[in-house]
Design an enzyme around this catalytic site. Structure first.
Site, PDB file in Angstrom:
ATOM      1  N   CYS A 145      -2.654   8.068   8.746  1.00 30.36           N
ATOM      2  CA  CYS A 145      -1.554   7.572   9.481  1.00 30.36           C
ATOM      3  C   CYS A 145      -2.190   6.314  10.520  1.00 30.36           C
ATOM      4  CB  CYS A 145      -1.061   8.649  10.599  1.00 30.36           C
ATOM      5  SG  CYS A 145       0.154   7.916  11.622  1.00 30.36           S
ATOM      6  N   CYS A 149       2.226  -2.066  17.029  1.00 26.46           N
ATOM      7  CA  CYS A 149       1.601  -0.780  17.537  1.00 26.46           C
ATOM      8  C   CYS A 149       0.282  -0.999  17.549  1.00 26.46           C
ATOM      9  CB  CYS A 149       1.936   0.374  16.974  1.00 26.46           C
ATOM     10  SG  CYS A 149       3.973   0.751  16.934  1.00 26.46           S
ATOM     11  N   CYS A 190       3.786   8.489   0.257  1.00 26.82           N
ATOM     12  CA  CYS A 190       4.215   7.640   1.417  1.00 26.82           C
ATOM     13  C   CYS A 190       4.402   6.280   0.922  1.00 26.82           C
ATOM     14  CB  CYS A 190       2.908   7.965   2.575  1.00 26.82           C
ATOM     15  SG  CYS A 190       2.999   6.879   3.989  1.00 26.82           S
ATOM     16  N   GLU A 246       0.844  -1.160  -0.083  1.00 26.13           N
ATOM     17  CA  GLU A 246       0.013   0.007  -0.145  1.00 26.13           C
ATOM     18  C   GLU A 246       0.643   1.310   0.131  1.00 26.13           C
ATOM     19  OE1 GLU A 246      -3.172   0.118   2.719  1.00 26.13           O
ATOM     20  OE2 GLU A 246      -3.362  -2.116   2.794  1.00 26.13           O
ATOM     21  N   ASN A 280      -6.752   8.605  13.671  1.00 20.11           N
ATOM     22  CA  ASN A 280      -8.011   8.467  12.781  1.00 20.11           C
ATOM     23  C   ASN A 280      -8.859   7.016  13.242  1.00 20.11           C
ATOM     24  OD1 ASN A 280      -7.479  10.638  10.651  1.00 20.11           O
ATOM     25  ND2 ASN A 280      -5.599   9.484  10.705  1.00 20.11           N
ATOM     26  N   CYS A 333       3.951  -5.697   9.901  1.00 22.62           N
ATOM     27  CA  CYS A 333       5.161  -5.096  10.546  1.00 22.62           C
ATOM     28  C   CYS A 333       5.221  -5.817  11.807  1.00 22.62           C
ATOM     29  CB  CYS A 333       4.650  -3.628  10.926  1.00 22.62           C
ATOM     30  SG  CYS A 333       6.217  -2.890  11.847  1.00 22.62           S
ATOM     31  N   SER A 347      10.921   7.318   8.796  1.00 21.17           N
ATOM     32  CA  SER A 347      10.161   7.550   9.926  1.00 21.17           C
ATOM     33  C   SER A 347      10.223   6.118  10.689  1.00 21.17           C
ATOM     34  CB  SER A 347       8.646   7.816   9.825  1.00 21.17           C
ATOM     35  OG  SER A 347       7.885   7.983  11.047  1.00 21.17           O
ATOM     36  N   CYS A 375      -2.121   0.682  15.155  1.00 26.65           N
ATOM     37  CA  CYS A 375      -1.957   0.818  13.809  1.00 26.65           C
ATOM     38  C   CYS A 375      -2.396  -0.454  13.045  1.00 26.65           C
ATOM     39  CB  CYS A 375      -0.453   0.859  13.579  1.00 26.65           C
ATOM     40  SG  CYS A 375       0.155   0.599  12.018  1.00 26.65           S
TER      41      CYS A 375
HETATM   42  S1  SF4 Z   1       3.050   2.449  13.498  1.00 27.21           S
HETATM   43 FE1  SF4 Z   1       4.908   1.736  12.313  1.00 27.21          FE
HETATM   44  S2  SF4 Z   1       5.896   0.541  13.352  1.00 27.21           S
HETATM   45 FE2  SF4 Z   1       4.252   0.579  14.540  1.00 27.21          FE
HETATM   46  S3  SF4 Z   1       3.097  -1.164  13.703  1.00 27.21           S
HETATM   47 FE3  SF4 Z   1       2.614   0.515  12.519  1.00 27.21          FE
HETATM   48  S4  SF4 Z   1       3.886   0.420  10.654  1.00 27.21           S
HETATM   49 FE4  SF4 Z   1       4.676  -0.867  12.330  1.00 27.21          FE
END
Ligand code: SF4
Length: 340
Positions: A335, A117, A106, A93, A292, A113, A192, A120
């Site tokens: 984000c 987090c 982006c 994506e 969001n 990942c 980032s 996310c």
């Molecule tokens: S915020 Fe960034 S580091 Fe954290 S799980 Fe999502 S993609 Fe991975």
């Protein structure tokens, strides 16, 4: 037979490899590379090969240009999300964000990942695999040649922790920044990280010109941070501070600190005060990103009052702060929403 993917290499690296295969034609290989990046295809003929048709044929057969198709495009006024399917069936994506007259891309550096987090979507899908440099650069290639978008900035804020895939990310940065390639200046590329201390230290030691660094902090205390960024538990904020301090001092560069504001988790005035104290002594700009929320989110968006109060408290401490307003939340392109 050796095949060479131009998106994996800078122009001169590509020419060296082509020379190793063909035994001649370094200058012609450079012309072929630039034409491919500029036009998005390999032409039938090139003037530089007028007297060397066999060499051109050999180079054309050596180039590997199986570009993954763009499988989905969703747009709002200020954001376009697109997906590409990899050769092994995963979806990558990417998002083009429009800000005034500028466009930023982006990019993703991994499928999924490891960092998990809690706020996310990508973190919730787990880790699948790293992207190679050519798969990262291909996102730029698609933005330019499929979506016909002229991109001025690139941010590594899509799927994945870039420092977890350090070599591929740095090679992709070199290709994107190469003036004979996409020519995005290093000061217009931002990596980032969610606070990978080793990655920051490696950047600090690296003597080559570097892109910008952004650090997603998440919280001003270890207690809150380890709840929402569980994989960072072993890396206390104190150690992260030292790594950022050394980076700012050694490189004489500013760090962009991102702070995703989650209602009733890290948006209190006390958190703002702790954040301001934590950042003292660092050369930073703070990017406050109101969360969001989507229907399945475990977190809620902060209220406008909470955002305003939080930002005012940071500014009271003379911190340069800006609020990143939502772009693309309706298409899950904001984000923390990729990978959904
Ligand atoms: S915020 Fe960034 S580091 Fe954290 S799980 Fe999502 S993609 Fe991975």
């Amino acid at each position: 037979m050796t095949l060479i993917n131009p998106l994996q290499f800078t122009a001169h690296e590509f020419a060296d490899r082509m020379y190793a295969v063909c035994g001649r034609g370094r200058a012609q290989a450079l012309a072929l590379y630039q034409c491919f990046i500029r036009e998005g295809q390999v032409r039938d003929t090139l003037p530089q090969f007028r007297n060397a048709p066999h060499l051109y044929e050999q180079m054309r057969q050596t180039i590997k240009v199986d570009i993954d198709p763009v499988t989905l495009i969703q747009s709002t006024e200020r954001a376009t999300k697109f997906l590409m399917k990899t050769h092994d069936g995963y979806l990558v994506e990417s998002v083009i964000m429009s800000m005034q007259s500028r466009k930023s891309l982006c990019v993703s550096s991994q499928i999924g990942c490891r960092m998990a987090c809690a706020f996310c979507h990508t973190g919730q899908m787990g880790f699948k695999r790293h992207l190679g440099p050519e798969e990262i650069v291909q996102q730029m290639f698609a933005a330019r040649h499929v979506l016909k978008s002229s991109i001025q900035n690139v941010v590594f804020m899509g799927m994945g922790e870039p420092f977890d895939n350090f070599e591929s990310v740095m090679q992709a940065v070199r290709v994107l920044a190469d003036p004979l390639s996409f020519g995005i200046g290093l000061r217009r590329i931002t990596i980032s990280t969610s606070g990978d201390i080793q990655g920051i230290k490696t950047m600090t030691r690296d003597e080559r010109p570097l892109p910008n660094l952004a650090v997603s902090l998440g919280a001003p205390t270890d207690a809150i941070r380890s709840k929402i960024m569980p994989r960072r538990r072993a890396e206390p904020l104190h150690d992260l501070y030292t790594a950022m301090y050394d980076y700012c001092r050694t490189k004489k560069r500013q760090i962009l600190v991102s702070y995703v504001l989650l209602s009733d988790v890290n948006d209190s005035l006390e958190c703002a005060e702790q954040l301001a104290i934590y950042l003292k002594g660092l050369d930073v700009r703070v990017n406050v990103i109101p969360y969001n929320a989507s229907p399945e989110s475990a977190f809620a968006c902060p209220s406008q009052e909470a955002i305003t109060a939080f930002v005012s408290r940071l500014r009271h401490h003379a911190l340069p702060v800006f609020v990143r307003h939502e772009r693309g939340s309706s298409i899950q392109a904001a984000c923390g929403q990729l990978g959904g």
